[in-house]
Structure formats: structure tokens, C-alpha cells
Design a protein around this motif. Structure first.
Motif, short mmCIF file in Angstrom:
data_model
loop_
_atom_site.label_atom_id
_atom_site.label_comp_id
_atom_site.label_asym_id
_atom_site.label_seq_id
_atom_site.Cartn_x
_atom_site.Cartn_y
_atom_site.Cartn_z
N ASP A 1 0.81 -1.21 0.00
CA ASP A 1 0.00 0.00 0.00
C ASP A 1 0.85 1.27 0.00
N HIS B 1 5.02 -4.31 -9.14
CA HIS B 1 3.89 -3.47 -9.57
C HIS B 1 4.43 -2.19 -10.20
N TYR C 1 1.16 1.86 -3.55
CA TYR C 1 -0.10 2.31 -4.13
C TYR C 1 -0.40 3.76 -3.75
#
Lengths: 371, 333
Positions: free
Chosen positions: B57, B80, B60
Motif C-alpha cells: 500500500d 507493480h 499504491y
């Protein structure tokens, strides 16, 4: 305005190519843009797989189509009945390539044809003449055809005494001969035969002990593991054969010239025992004769025996059509096993793709140059 | 316009405590006013708010602009990829681990990735099924396997206890993070000799657009990097204070500077000691932390009677080298 102009040119070009394919009796069809990734993964070469745009959805891997042939073969395999005469299909539309190190997806335009159900070299000649004629029809007069044969390469390796895995290994690494050289392939081969640097003290005894205790075997039987171990150690004995094969391949790699001299030079490099390779070479020579009979000038043909395309599904003659500055304008070849791999029966087939964006650029440069 | 900058830090997992320890060690102690809330402050850089998030996170939040800076693992960043996320510093020096391919120990014939490629074909042709690989790094796994000629496999997505998957039977091999290899051995697995996909450690990431568009983000980043660069650089050196007997300052200085180990950053400082006895000097110099004993030995030859060694808290250079690299990479003002 520049964008609109180039779009207009692109579409005129596509129209011309499609009309050209119509004249040869190719039926216009579509393939889905979005397909299960397996369809393309089965027979794509290493370089191509890394450019396949894939994503996961509901636990399933999907891909944007990179070409038409795999979809066409799958569609043909699914058909209930097949006519006795060859099937002629053509496709036009966007194809996609991923650039793995960025967020960019390359969208390009392609026109393709598939001639399915005809094993004669006339099918190869028709397809290559179609590619050459199409490139001429849109206004590239000085293109060259580069001709190779996967059948020849396969036959060459089958002449050596190697197991099927090693044959496969060599076939899959032909493209690396162009990009990374012989030493790279040999290094990979060596890693297939050694027991690993981390365990130089490995001996049969230790292995037996390890296989007798209770460590889980995970999906393989004790016999599988021991058999493969044996296969692996025996392979180091054929290293000499692999080196000889790669040497021959490297010598062949330097041949790319007009048919008359190319065939003489290739034959000179062949061993008397490589009879199947001789046969494949004869077939390629027949194809050149057919092309000349179909009106392709001999001085427009380059024979390059180690020509490798990005797809591993080719089984026979392969070809590229390139502009005078070497831009790739079209390419294709024979793929006799793909329909069976897609679940159908053995079906001889030949296909081609025009790379419309690059064709458009070359046509535009030609127009500017002449103005 | 943004007036405060949010730095996202790992709240749980292997990186959480080491991150706070690292920052405290750099003089950037994080104060958490309420232990049950997910926020904090750093006294040394007043413009920064801290937001605690799970490692993934953190990425993100930086990618979507909620946070402008973050500390997470390189493994997370590579798994990612986001276009707007830049790795500002890729070696914070803690949280080391490797993303590796591991196979059952009993597969004595499999030691390299080339072997695994052949096994994948064996599974396909012999058993009519794909090789199953358990991992939570599906993106990196796919990339690595395809790049090494393995195309027929099925990824089994799993979040925890991946190393147990082969024994339990829902996968054949695994792709996972390894620190010491103990967990692998306990689960009868071994890493492939050439199966290292990524060497990972903690890294500082930032939002490209925030760094480009907001002066306060740049200024806060520069301040944070001044501390971390100077602290990381300081760890590489010790300050030596030496009492030496000699004729005169000049010759002592030259003798010490003649040895590259004791030359220090610019050269020794030599000052006279005004004690009972004449002919004593104090020399101050900086040496690499690896060379302390070699330096002391050389100083003894030069007449050193006592040497004290002090760790260096910070070594500030003319500017923060990491910030300089960042401004060049992003063409920042």
C-alpha cells in the motif's frame, strides 16, 4: 492534419492490399482482438512472448492479438467440415506489441492471408508471390524476397545423433545465433549437462541416499528423476556433436545471396550423410523455380538458409519481403503442424502478414523522394 | 497548493521496525502521538507527515498521489510497475532479501533454470499438465520464466506459506523471497543456482509528478536525503584523534599524509599541545571504517602514543549526492 493524412494513406494502403488479396480469391474474415493468452503462447518464439500484451481477468490470462495466424488455425481446427479445395482467408486490423519496460502498448496495422489445406510447393509460391505482388501493388518497386527453410534446418539437425530435446533446444536457439552468437548457445547447453556449480561433490551415492529418504518427490516419480539424471550426464558426451552442429550452423549463417550461388555454397557445407537436408534444399530450389515461373525476377530473391522468424510454428519454407533499406514489409511461411496443435487434424498451411505501418512509411518516403 | 508532504512507511511486516530504526539512526525519529492511529511526525523535517501503510500500500499510495514519498521494498516496486513512481534511492542498506526460484530438494537432476525449462516440457508431454508455480510475484515470475524459455506453466496465486505449497501438493515449485534459506530447507526446497530474479532491499520512492510540480515536495525530499545521505556516508568513516610526539607539525603531517589510508578526506589536521612537556601534537583525521587498525598501526610508526576513535554521526558533502542524481534524472529545477 498530419495524423489525418497518415491515417488516410494507411487505409488506402489496406484497401489496395485487400483488393490484391481478393483477386487471388482470399475471403475476408475477422479474428477476435482479445484472446486467451495460451493461444499465442503455444508456439511463439522467446522474443515474441516477451512482447505479447497479456493481463489477468477472473483468474484467466488474456492477450491482445499479436498476429492473425494462431487465431486462424484455431478457427479452422474448430470447423466441423472442411472442403476438398484449399481454404483462402484474409484478415486486416490492429495487432499489438507490449514494451515490457514501460506502460506503452504498440498498436500497429496488419493485413494477413492464410492458405490452408494445400501441401504443394505451389501454395508456398502463391503466398510469396502474393506478398511480393502486394508490396509492388502499393508502390514499392525495389523490394527483395529473403527465403529460408525451417524444414532444411530441422533436417540438418536430425542428421546428427541427438535426442529430441536437444533438437528442440537447437531449433529454439537459432534466433540466438543471430543475436547472441554461438558461445551463448553453447553456454546454455553446458548448463543442461552439468549438475550445477553449487554441488561439485555430487556423486551417485549421495543421490541414491537422497532418493531413498523421505523427502517429498513433488509431482515426479523416482524413476523420472533418475532417468533424467542419466540423460543429463549422457548429454555431456554429445557436446562434440553439438559443437559440430553449431559450427555448421554458423558457416551457413553467413550465406545470404542470390539463389544460384547460395545453393552451391550450402551444398558444399553439407555432409554426405545429411540426405534429408539435401532433400529439403531441393524443395527450396523447386520453390525458387516456381517463384520465377510466377514472374518474380531471380535477382529479387535472396536465399538465407538460417532465416529465423519470431514464431516457432513454422515447419517449411519461411520468407521475408524487405525494402532496399532493409525495412521489413511482409513475412510468413509454412506451418503444417499448427492446426493439429490447436486441436484439429494434420493440415498443411502457408500464411503471410503485411506490416502496413512500415509499408506506409516506405511508400511515403518513395513518393517524397520522387517528387 | 500542497503545504505538507506525506511520507508513507511500512506499518507491518519485515520492513516496519527496521525502517523506524533506520530513520532514527539518521536523526529522523518518527513520533507517533497515538499508537492506534496510522499517522506520525518527524521532528527534524517539520513539513513531513508520516502515514503508516502495508508495504504494498505504501507503493499504491505514492502511485495515486495520496503520499508523495514512501519507503518500501524493491521487490514490491518491481512487481507493480507504475509510471509515476520513481525510485529515489535503491539501497537504504536494510531489508535485504532475494526473489528466487526454488524446487524440491528431491529433484537432484534440477540445478539450473535450463533444467527447469526441460522439466516444464516433461510435465506437459509426460503428464499432460503444466508445471505449477506458487508465488505472489506473478508479474516478475512470468517475465523471468518467459525470458528463460519457460512458456508452459501455471502460476498458482498464493499470499502466505508459499514454501509449504509443494509439500502440501498444490504446486511443484515456488518463486518467493528468501533471506537465509532456512525456511526453504525446512520445507525440503532448494534454490536454483541461477534462479535469482531480484536482489531486493528497502528503497525510498517518490511520485514523479509531485516532485516535478510541487516545490515543497522537492524541498522536503532534499532535507530527508541530506540526513540519510550524511548518516549513511558517516557510517563509512571514523574520526581518529591522535597524540603524537615529534619535531614539528609540518613533518608529522607529511608523514601521515604519505599513507593513503591515513590521508583521510583532505589530509590530517595537526595542532600543538600546550602541556608540561614540549614536542607533543594532536592529529585529527578521518579514515574509512574498514581501515581503522591499519591506520592505527601506521600512526604508531609515526610516533602515536594514544589514539581515540569516534564514530561519525553525519558526513555532509557539498550537497546530497542522491538528491543531485534525482534532479538530473527527472530534470528538476
Amino acid at each position: 492534419m498530419a495524423l489525418i493524412n497518415s491515417q488516410t494513406r494507411l487505409h488506402q494502403l489496406v484497401e489496395t492490399l485487400q483488393a490484391h488479396n481478393d483477386d487471388f480469391g482470399y475471403q475476408r474474415l475477422e479474428t477476435p482482438i482479445l484472446q486467451p493468452a495460451d493461444l499465442f503462447l503455444t508456439k511463439a518464439g522467446d522474443q515474441l512472448i516477451q512482447r505479447l500484451f497479456t493481463f489477468e481477468r477472473f483468474g484467466r490470462q488474456w492477450a491482445l492479438r499479436p498476429e492473425f495466424t494462431a487465431s486462424a488455425a484455431a478457427a479452422y481446427a474448430e470447423m466441423d467440415t472442411h472442403s476438398d479445395t484449399p481454404t483462402r482467408w484474409q484478415f486486416a486490423g490492429a495487432v499489438f506489441a507490449d514494451a515490457p519496460e514501460s506502460s506503452q502498448v504498440q498498436q500497429r496495422y496488419s493485413v494477413g492471408t492464410e492458405l490452408i489445406g494445400w501441401s504443394s510447393p505451389r501454395a508456398d509460391a502463391e503466398t510469396i508471390a502474393l506478398a511480393f505482388g502486394g508490396v509492388r501493388a502499393v508502390g514499392v518497386p525495389d523490394a527483395r524476397i529473403i527465403l529460408g527453410s525451417v524444414q532444411f534446418l530441422r533436417a540438418l539437425f536430425e542428421g546428427y545423433d541427438l535426442d529430441s530435446r536437444l533438437l528442440r533446444f537447437l531449433m529454439e536457439h537459432i534466433a540466438h545465433l543471430h543475436t547472441d552468437g554461438k558461445a551463448f548457445i553453447l553456454d546454455r547447453f553446458d548448463r543442461m549437462t552439468t549438475l550445477g556449480a553449487a554441488r561439485p561433490d555430487s556423486d551417485g551415492l549421495e543421490l541414491t541416499v537422497l532418493l531413498q529418504n523421505n523427502t517429498p518427490l513433488v509431482g515426479r516419480s523416482r524413476e523420472d528423476i533418475l532417468n533424467r539424471l542419466q540423460r543429463k550426464t549422457q548429454r555431456s558426451a554429445v557436446r562434440g556433436v553439438v559443437v559440430t552442429a553449431l559450427d555448421q550452423l554458423e558457416a551457413l549463417h553467413h550465406i545470404a545471396e542470390t539463389p544460384a550461388s547460395a545453393f552451391v555454397r550450402v551444398r558444399a557445407l553439407l555432409d554426405a550423410r545429411q540426405t534429408q537436408a539435401q532433400v529439403a534444399l531441393d524443395a527450396l530450389e523447386t520453390l525458387v523455380d516456381l517463384l520465377e515461373a510466377a514472374g518474380v525476377p531471380a535477382d529479387r530473391i535472396i536465399v538465407q538458409p538460417t532465416l529465423a522468424r519470431d514464431w516457432n510454428y513454422y515447419t517449411g519454407a519461411v520468407f521475408e519481403v524487405r525494402a532496399s533499406d532493409n525495412t521489413l514489409l511482409a513475412g510468413g511461411g509454412r506451418y503444417d503442424e499448427l492446426v493439429r496443435l490447436m486441436g484439429g487434424s494434420d493440415t498443411p498451411s502457408v500464411g503471410l502478414a503485411f506490416y502496413v505501418d512500415d509499408l506506409s512509411t516506405i511508400v511515403q518516403h518513395g513518393a517524397n523522394g520522387n517528387a | 497548493m500542497l503545504e505538507r508532504v506525506t511520507l508513507a512507511l511500512p506499518s507491518k511486516g519485515a520492513l516496519a521496525d527496521p525502517t523506524l530504526a533506520f530513520l532514527a539512526d539518521c536523526g529522523l525519529r518518527v513520533d507517533k502521538p497515538n499508537p492506534r492511529q496510522y499517522t506520525g511526525v518527524i521532528g527534524a523535517v517539520a513539513s513531513v507527515d508520516v502515514l503508516f501503510q502495508r508495504v504494498t500500500d505504501v507503493l499504491y499510495k505514492v502511485a495515486d498521489g495520496t503520499a508523495q514519498l514512501g519507503i518500501t521494498g524493491l521487490d514490491v516496486v518491481h512487481e507493480h510497475p507504475f509510471e509515476d513512481v520513481v525510485v529515489i534511492q535503491n539501497d537504504l542498506g536494510f531489508g535485504h532479501c532475494r526473489l528466487i526460484v526454488a524446487v524440491p530438494e528431491s529433484w537432484v537432476d534440477v540445478t539450473s533454470i535450463i533444467d527447469l525449462a526441460e522439466i516444464a516440457i516433461d510435465f506437459r508431454e509426460g503428464q499432460g499438465r503444466n508445471l505449477r508455480i506458487a508465488t505472489k510475484f506473478t508479474h516478475l515470475a512470468r517475465q523471468f520464466l518467459h525470458a528463460h524459455g519457460i512458456h508452459q506453466f501455471t502460476l498458482v496465486n498464493a499470499e502466505g506459506a508459499i514454501e509449504a505449497a509443494p509439500t502440501i501438493g498444490y504446486a511443484d515449485v515456488i518463486i518467493d523471497l528468501m533471506q537465509t534459506g532456512t525456511t526453504l530447507r525446512e520445507n525440503h526446497l532448494k534454490p536454483l543456482d541461477d534462479g535469482v530474479i531480484l536482489e531486493s532491499q528497502a528503497c525510498l520512492i517518490g511520485s514523479k509528478s509531485a516532485l516535478t510540480d510541487m516545490p515543497i515536495v522537492r524541498e522536503s525530499t532534499r532535507m530527508l536525503l541530506e540526513y540519510t545521505d550524511a548518516a549513511l556516508c558517516g557510517k563509512r568513516y571514523y574520526q581518529l584523534t591522535v597524540n603524537i610526539r615529534g619535531e614539528e607539525a609540518e613533518s608529522i603531517g607529511q608523514q601521515i599524509a604519505a599513507n593513503p589510508i591515513t590521508r583521510g578526506l583532505q589530509g590530517p589536521t595537526v595542532a600543538p599541545i600546550y602541556g608540561i612537556e614540549r614536542g607533543w601534537y594532536t592529529v585529527t583525521l578521518i579514515v574509512s571504517s574498514r581501515d581503522v587498525l591499519a591506520a592505527v598501526d601506521h600512526l604508531r610508526l609515526c610516533g602515536a602514543a594514544q589514539t581515540t576513535v569516534t564514530p561519525i554521526r553525519y558526513a555532509f558533502m557539498a550537497s546530497s549526492p542522491t538528491y543531485q542524481r534525482l534532479t538530473t534524472a527527472l530534470s528538476l529545477p
